[in-house]
Design an enzyme around this catalytic site. Sequence first.
Site, short mmCIF file in Angstrom:
data_model
loop_
_atom_site.label_atom_id
_atom_site.label_comp_id
_atom_site.label_asym_id
_atom_site.label_seq_id
_atom_site.Cartn_x
_atom_site.Cartn_y
_atom_site.Cartn_z
N HIS A 77 0.96 -1.26 -0.17
CA HIS A 77 -0.11 -0.05 0.29
C HIS A 77 1.01 1.44 -0.02
CE1 HIS A 77 0.47 1.58 4.37
NE2 HIS A 77 0.38 -0.51 4.35
N ASP A 79 0.01 4.46 0.94
CA ASP A 79 -0.36 5.44 2.17
C ASP A 79 0.36 4.84 3.23
OD1 ASP A 79 -2.08 3.78 2.27
OD2 ASP A 79 -3.26 3.97 4.07
N GLU A 146 -4.91 2.21 2.95
CA GLU A 146 -5.12 0.69 4.00
C GLU A 146 -4.91 1.26 5.55
OE1 GLU A 146 -2.68 -3.26 6.28
OE2 GLU A 146 -2.20 -0.45 6.19
#
Length: 486
Positions: A77, A79, A146
């Site tokens: 992910h 983020d 996420e």
Amino acid sequence: MSEEIKSLKPSEIWENFYGLTQVPRPSKHEAKVTEFVRKFGEKLGLKTTVDHAGNVIIRKPATPGMENRKPIVLQAHLDMVPQKNSETIHDFEKDPIDAYIDGEWVRARGTTLGADNGIGAAAIMGVLASKTLKHGPLEGLFTIDEETGMTGAIELSPNALKGEILLNLDSETEGEIYVGCAGGLDGTLKIPVEVERVSRDRAGVAIAITGLKGGHSGMDIILGRANSIKLMERLLVHLQRYDARIVSIEGGSLRNAIPREAFCTLAIPTTKLSRFKTAATELIARIKEEYKAVDPNLSITLKDTVVKGEKCFTAHTHLASMQAVLGIPNGVIRMSDAMPGLVETSSNLASLRVERNRVICQCLLRSSVESAKQALAEEMGGIVELAGGNASFDNGYPGWNPNMNSPILKTMREVYEHEYKKKPAIMAIHAGLECGILGGSYPKMDMISFGPTIMSPHSPDERVKIDTVGKFWDFLCKILENSPKK
């Protein structure tokens, strides 16, 4: 300076990780990093797409002679959790991360590092860019959001991927291979309060709780670290005999981070102020003694402040709201019967604020047993309702059930034992991985999660151990070279 990390080996990971540290990417604000990765894929001449949610998919053909291997999805992910110390000046939506080498670790100055999951994303970028690595057909899947809801995984189309195997690069202990994870559920608890003008016979005291380690609410919940909100409520309920009234209170910020700080301003009758401070000082000393092993830097301070002209909670709603928050389940609720040493069910009382005459708490409930997760939600709801409030629960996501007959697990075990002369630990994790959600959309996909050693994620103490990044890269490359045939 953060550029020094580009000199670390393997360069395939560290140069890409440096690039990611320079792109602001807090959860819910991934547009810049999505564009960064999209341009990266297109510059390599690889088929690159960005879906409606903001997930990036980059496809790379098999190297010559590897076309007969099962197609693999490499997933991470984009983020990161935006946590910083209160004295650190940093805008996560604008400022780069200031990473630096600290002995055998890489850290960031005063903020989270973003190794969770930046190292995994950087590794995928390294694989995609490599001209020498042998591998079958690959897809790099970079998901968004996420950390605050797994939105990217939830909104990924069930037709977006072609791979048969998924390697999730979001685990945080080298030498451990993860085959299962807990599911989660967000809770919002609202308790009404009444306010009145602070009377002239009251003085103000500000309480600040700082210095806690905090950490990942799944990985670190078993460590028994203090929760700043629970400590503040404990102080307030214990000291209510002195007719203290809340003027303002706040603590924590992110649902998946154990809260490290909490702040409260109280209005206290001047005739009781001295006794209040004495009793508070005594309780603070006892609390610090209780947590000296797991949170040795815990600081709880009292400071005189001005409350003239402010509003405070009424006596009844002050006590009722604080008792309710104190009673909200927090920490480890139950250990797993199936896997000794693994947390089955937990809760993180993550944040507290006052808004429109309501105390609002955010919680993250986790469990590998769906019925236990629901039971915990009902318990929380019952406590809040007794105080005249209400609870709502949403953004639930499923756990990931282990498949011990997994072909890729067999390959990874054999590769690890052959290369490093020891057996890897086969684990489940008490944290949310996107594997559970992706498994719902791709039920036949064979999934495994692994990664380097990352300590204290979701806190400014986050750090990644340098030598494990090299071993992680080496292991990943050898998995791809020895991946199962079709």
